[in-house]
Enzyme design. Sequence first.
Site, PDB file in Angstrom:
ATOM      1  N   HIS A   1      20.963  16.402  47.175  1.00  0.00           N
ATOM      2  CA  HIS A   1      20.919  17.719  47.815  1.00  0.00           C
ATOM      3  C   HIS A   1      21.120  18.811  46.762  1.00  0.00           C
ATOM      4  CE1 HIS A   1      21.564  15.332  51.483  1.00  0.00           C
ATOM      5  NE2 HIS A   1      21.042  16.364  52.123  1.00  0.00           N
TER       6      HIS A   1
ATOM      7  N   LYS B   1      25.782  22.302  48.140  1.00  0.00           N
ATOM      8  CA  LYS B   1      26.307  21.462  49.223  1.00  0.00           C
ATOM      9  C   LYS B   1      27.684  20.946  48.837  1.00  0.00           C
ATOM     10  CE  LYS B   1      25.154  17.559  52.255  1.00  0.00           C
ATOM     11  NZ  LYS B   1      25.416  18.333  53.501  1.00  0.00           N
TER      12      LYS B   1
END
EC number: 1.17.1.8
Length: 272
Positions: free
Chosen positions: A159, A163
């Site tokens: 990601h 995040k």
Amino acid sequence: MKKTTLNIAISGALGKMGINLIHEIYHTKNVFLTAAIVKNNSPYVQKNVGKITKIGEINIPITNSLEENINKFDILIDFTNPKTTLKNLEICAVAKKNIIIGTTGFTQEEQKKIKLLSKKIGIVQSSNYSIGINLMISLLEKTTQIIGKNTDIEIIEAHHNKKIDAPSGTSLEIGKKICKTMNWDFSKQAIYERHSSMKSRANNEIGFSSIRAGNIVGEHKVLFANSGEHIEITHKAISRSIFSKGAIQAAIWLFSKNYKNGLFNMNHILNI
């Protein structure tokens, strides 16, 4: 007469997912944004959400109060953080307002609270609202049934660098689905790091690897490996629009069913 238009409030309205949700609502027939909620210290409070997001003619003032707007919407969509989501959930439970939860990173105790409050209102909760990832999880169940006992299973996820939780909620959901299929105890089989173990891989463990880099929207790969072959099942999100489309689909589903309470996920929406 049954109400045919759906009014939605968004918590975290100016975050990455919030802006994508506003864009999706703006282009969805019979669905309207009626409250855009941001954090208390946001400099955008009382400013026009349409002008700030540059999405279109949305004459809604940005607000930092869910309570003051509780009567303006049918369903709240929340992609924020566990603390904010739980606070919003309690407010919605008192007001009998259903909620779509996209926040991840809840503790076991926090998850128990969500389940408890689902007795009062309708809740759709998913770590990933992509139709593709939920189909992938369904495929993994069948794959695990056939080859799970004879392979090493690893889950690799990637990601963007903003995040904050790792492993991702989706990868944990995948791991739990595999363990349920194999009748394994997830808490005992999940391995999150190996750098200090200094031992060979044990049977029946599921390894998790997390990458945080650049602007990766979301990638999940499950590897089934034995001495003769490797099988990889992968999902890559190219745009956040897939998550916002799925969340709006979940809101429309919950609204159309008119459920007064219950805890649901994307399997219910997709009927898989």
